[in-house]
Design an enzyme around this catalytic site. Structure first.
Site, PDB file in Angstrom:
ATOM      1  N   LYS A   1       0.817  -1.227   0.000  1.00 57.17           N
ATOM      2  CA  LYS A   1       0.000   0.000   0.000  1.00 57.17           C
ATOM      3  C   LYS A   1       0.849   1.276   0.000  1.00 57.17           C
ATOM      4  CE  LYS A   1      -2.205  -1.851   3.463  1.00 57.17           C
ATOM      5  NZ  LYS A   1      -1.829  -3.244   3.269  1.00 57.17           N
ATOM      6  N   ILE A   2       1.864   1.307   0.878  1.00 59.95           N
ATOM      7  CA  ILE A   2       2.673   2.533   0.980  1.00 59.95           C
ATOM      8  C   ILE A   2       3.589   2.672  -0.231  1.00 59.95           C
ATOM      9  CG2 ILE A   2       4.405   3.758   2.372  1.00 59.95           C
ATOM     10  CD1 ILE A   2       3.121   2.361   4.855  1.00 59.95           C
TER      11      ILE A   2
ATOM     12  N   THR B   1      11.289   4.803   5.467  1.00 63.45           N
ATOM     13  CA  THR B   1      10.167   5.122   6.361  1.00 63.45           C
ATOM     14  C   THR B   1       9.488   3.822   6.798  1.00 63.45           C
ATOM     15  OG1 THR B   1       8.693   5.376   4.456  1.00 63.45           O
ATOM     16  CG2 THR B   1       9.658   7.391   5.355  1.00 63.45           C
TER      17      THR B   1
ATOM     18  N   ARG C   1      11.047   0.254   8.484  1.00 60.85           N
ATOM     19  CA  ARG C   1      11.506  -0.195   9.798  1.00 60.85           C
ATOM     20  C   ARG C   1      13.025  -0.093   9.840  1.00 60.85           C
ATOM     21  NH1 ARG C   1       7.211   0.624  11.285  1.00 60.85           N
ATOM     22  NH2 ARG C   1       5.694  -0.740  12.318  1.00 60.85           N
TER      23      ARG C   1
ATOM     24  N   GLU D   1      15.672   2.333  17.747  1.00 64.22           N
ATOM     25  CA  GLU D   1      14.845   3.500  18.134  1.00 64.22           C
ATOM     26  C   GLU D   1      14.088   3.327  19.450  1.00 64.22           C
ATOM     27  OE1 GLU D   1      12.291   3.559  14.542  1.00 64.22           O
ATOM     28  OE2 GLU D   1      10.592   3.234  15.859  1.00 64.22           O
TER      29      GLU D   1
ATOM     30  N   HIS E   1      10.061   8.602  13.627  1.00 64.31           N
ATOM     31  CA  HIS E   1       8.972   7.665  13.319  1.00 64.31           C
ATOM     32  C   HIS E   1       7.614   8.379  13.292  1.00 64.31           C
ATOM     33  CE1 HIS E   1       8.043   3.117  13.465  1.00 64.31           C
ATOM     34  NE2 HIS E   1       7.099   3.747  12.790  1.00 64.31           N
TER      35      HIS E   1
ATOM     36  N   PHE F   1       3.371   8.131   9.932  1.00 69.32           N
ATOM     37  CA  PHE F   1       1.922   7.894  10.102  1.00 69.32           C
ATOM     38  C   PHE F   1       1.193   9.112  10.678  1.00 69.32           C
ATOM     39  CE2 PHE F   1       1.511   7.942  14.683  1.00 69.32           C
ATOM     40  CZ  PHE F   1       2.838   7.914  15.060  1.00 69.32           C
TER      41      PHE F   1
HETATM   42  P1  NAD Z   1       1.943  -3.862   2.837  1.00 70.20           P
HETATM   43  O1  NAD Z   1       1.774  -5.150   3.564  1.00 70.20           O
HETATM   44  O2  NAD Z   1       0.764  -3.269   2.122  1.00 70.20           O
HETATM   45  O3  NAD Z   1       3.148  -3.976   1.794  1.00 70.20           O
HETATM   46  C1  NAD Z   1       4.370  -4.579   2.064  1.00 70.20           C
HETATM   47  C2  NAD Z   1       4.942  -5.095   0.753  1.00 70.20           C
HETATM   48  O4  NAD Z   1       6.251  -5.596   0.997  1.00 70.20           O
HETATM   49  C3  NAD Z   1       4.121  -6.254   0.145  1.00 70.20           C
HETATM   50  O5  NAD Z   1       3.808  -5.988  -1.204  1.00 70.20           O
HETATM   51  C4  NAD Z   1       5.045  -7.439   0.289  1.00 70.20           C
HETATM   52  O6  NAD Z   1       4.882  -8.401  -0.764  1.00 70.20           O
HETATM   53  C5  NAD Z   1       6.399  -6.758   0.215  1.00 70.20           C
HETATM   54  N1  NAD Z   1       7.476  -7.599   0.696  1.00 70.20           N
HETATM   55  C6  NAD Z   1       7.435  -8.664   1.522  1.00 70.20           C
HETATM   56  N2  NAD Z   1       8.661  -9.217   1.650  1.00 70.20           N
HETATM   57  C7  NAD Z   1       9.478  -8.484   0.866  1.00 70.20           C
HETATM   58  C8  NAD Z   1      10.867  -8.586   0.549  1.00 70.20           C
HETATM   59  N3  NAD Z   1      11.641  -9.576   1.033  1.00 70.20           N
HETATM   60  N4  NAD Z   1      11.391  -7.655  -0.283  1.00 70.20           N
HETATM   61  C9  NAD Z   1      10.616  -6.677  -0.821  1.00 70.20           C
HETATM   62  N5  NAD Z   1       9.298  -6.569  -0.582  1.00 70.20           N
HETATM   63  C10 NAD Z   1       8.740  -7.454   0.266  1.00 70.20           C
HETATM   64  O7  NAD Z   1       2.505  -2.849   3.924  1.00 70.20           O
HETATM   65  P2  NAD Z   1       2.447  -1.253   3.879  1.00 70.20           P
HETATM   66  O8  NAD Z   1       1.180  -0.780   4.508  1.00 70.20           O
HETATM   67  O9  NAD Z   1       2.809  -0.770   2.533  1.00 70.20           O
HETATM   68  O10 NAD Z   1       3.613  -0.904   4.926  1.00 70.20           O
HETATM   69  C11 NAD Z   1       4.960  -1.185   4.636  1.00 70.20           C
HETATM   70  C12 NAD Z   1       5.779  -1.003   5.892  1.00 70.20           C
HETATM   71  O11 NAD Z   1       5.787   0.379   6.255  1.00 70.20           O
HETATM   72  C13 NAD Z   1       5.216  -1.701   7.146  1.00 70.20           C
HETATM   73  O12 NAD Z   1       5.653  -3.050   7.210  1.00 70.20           O
HETATM   74  C14 NAD Z   1       5.775  -0.886   8.264  1.00 70.20           C
HETATM   75  O13 NAD Z   1       6.977  -1.466   8.696  1.00 70.20           O
HETATM   76  C15 NAD Z   1       6.059   0.475   7.630  1.00 70.20           C
HETATM   77  N6  NAD Z   1       5.233   1.567   8.190  1.00 70.20           N
HETATM   78  C16 NAD Z   1       5.868   2.676   8.679  1.00 70.20           C
HETATM   79  C17 NAD Z   1       5.110   3.723   9.184  1.00 70.20           C
HETATM   80  C18 NAD Z   1       5.770   4.986   9.701  1.00 70.20           C
HETATM   81  O14 NAD Z   1       5.123   5.746  10.434  1.00 70.20           O
HETATM   82  N7  NAD Z   1       7.004   5.278   9.343  1.00 70.20           N
HETATM   83  C19 NAD Z   1       3.714   3.625   9.220  1.00 70.20           C
HETATM   84  C20 NAD Z   1       3.112   2.492   8.705  1.00 70.20           C
HETATM   85  C21 NAD Z   1       3.887   1.457   8.187  1.00 70.20           C
END
Ligand code: NAD
Length: 328
Positions: A153-154, A228, A230, A259, A291, A294
């Site tokens: 999604k992101i 952004t 982990r 962190e 962090h 969000f």
């Molecule tokens: P999501 O589950 O929609 O997407 C994650 C994507 O990563 C998926 O398409 C998955 O197939 C892919 N993936 C899995 N293993 C992988 C690998 N080995 N190499 C490359 N891609 C791989 O998640 P999202 O909502 O897009 O969020 C992504 C990440 O953002 C979360 O896991 C979280 O750690 C982080 N996040 C950070 C904040 C912030 O405030 N900074 C907020 C929300 C989420």
């Protein structure tokens, strides 16, 4: 339902207090994080609600199970801080996967634009009426190559914005999405060809230190790296070595592997002992935020609604659509 919230700040209460009343939930907000020392405070509650730096290990999960905890509610999309294996078959773990991916994508872009055009440094200069622009030269992003690691999604929301800038986007994801107008490629090709690399995959055993010495060595000189997602995706010592070698045009970090206990806190009156963090902060081409990807009004509201909907599903034995399951 009685829910105990750990690691809360004033901004968490804004929506949870309002909504909690609507759901008729008794919510107790704690400022303290969830640790082995503080876990006993959860006794007598039906659900525990934690944030990204509350590490729930096996011992803590066993304690929760024995005290009859019905659910572990995460106020986050990421779930790497919970031992899912230990919780498996004992307590359901529910996350909030669907709140505003744009909030994090837009913060990613804020970091990218800042490290490229150095607005953070320009701000400090002009406040002091130092109007010299020496050393602040950036690059056009149009026609440059962006490499996106993780197209969930992101990642998708970020790609949409980068395409609006006229960038060429490559992506790596072990589960490619054929609906996306993006060229999927290998990680190595991203490291070798991208002018901008942005991390959007979860932290797992496979992705830990995806950015390490070998990856950095392959990267183009002057590359911009943004994380952004982990902190554990980047080996910090290797990143520092790369920065010292002059590899990076800029690095934007919203997350950091150590962190916990530092991010979200005001340590401005203390001596920070984390040498790597202090070193990172000292580079002129590194921008760190705490962090906060969000942290928009829309996302905070959506997190509150989805968290309490997760509690509602537990309470009413509904289908747990946001349950995170252990995968062996
Ligand atoms: P999501 O589950 O929609 O997407 C994650 C994507 O990563 C998926 O398409 C998955 O197939 C892919 N993936 C899995 N293993 C992988 C690998 N080995 N190499 C490359 N891609 C791989 O998640 P999202 O909502 O897009 O969020 C992504 C990440 O953002 C979360 O896991 C979280 O750690 C982080 N996040 C950070 C904040 C912030 O405030 N900074 C907020 C929300 C989420």
């Amino acid at each position: 339902m009685k829910i105990i919230f750990y690691s809360t700040k004033p901004y968490d209460r804004i929506w949870f207090e309002l909504l909690g009343k609507e759901y008729k939930y008794e919510i107790h907000f704690l400022e303290t994080g969830c640790t082995m020392e503080t876990i006993s405070l959860s006794k007598g509650y039906d659900a525990i609600c934690i944030f990204v730096n509350d590490q729930l290990d096996k011992e803590m999960i066993d304690y929760l199970y024995q005290s009859g905890m019905k659910a572990i509610l995460l106020r986050s999309a990421g779930f790497n801080h919970v031992d899912l294996k230990a919780a498996n078959g004992k307590i359901p773990v529910l996350r909030v996967p669907n709140y505003s991916p744009e909030s994090v994508a837009e913060h990613t872009i804020a970091l990218l634009l800042s490290i490229n055009r150095q607005t953070h440094r320009a701000y400090n200069r002009t406040r002091d009426f130092n109007m010299n622009i020496n050393g602040l030269m950036g690059k056009d992003l149009i026609n440059k190559k962006a490499g996106i690691i993780g197209t969930g999604k992101i990642g998708q929301a970020t790609i949409k914005i980068l395409k609006g800038f006229g960038m060429k986007v490559m992506a790596y994801d072990p589960y490619p999405n054929n609906q996306l107008d993006v060229i999927y490629t290998s990680l190595d090709e991203i490291f070798e060809k991208a002018d901008v690399i942005s991390l959007h995959c979860p932290l797992t055993e496979d992705t830990k230190y995806v950015i390490n010495k070998a990856a950095i060595e392959r990267m183009k000189k002057g590359v911009f790296l943004v994380n952004t997602s982990r902190g554990g995706l980047i080996n910090t010592s290797d990143l520092i070595d790369g920065l010292l070698d002059g590899k990076f045009g800029g690095v934007g970090l919203d997350v950091y592997e150590e962190e916990e206990g530092i991010f979200f806190e005001d340590l401005s009156n203390e001596i920070v002992k984390d040498q790597n963090l202090v070193r990172l902060a000292s580079f002129p081409n590194v921008l760190i935020t705490s962090h906060m990807g969000f942290f928009t009004k829309e996302a905070m509201q959506a997190i509150a609604i989805e968290t309490l909907e997760n509690a509602y599903a537990i309470e009413n034995n509904l289908q747990l659509v946001n349950e995170v399951k252990y995968q062996s």
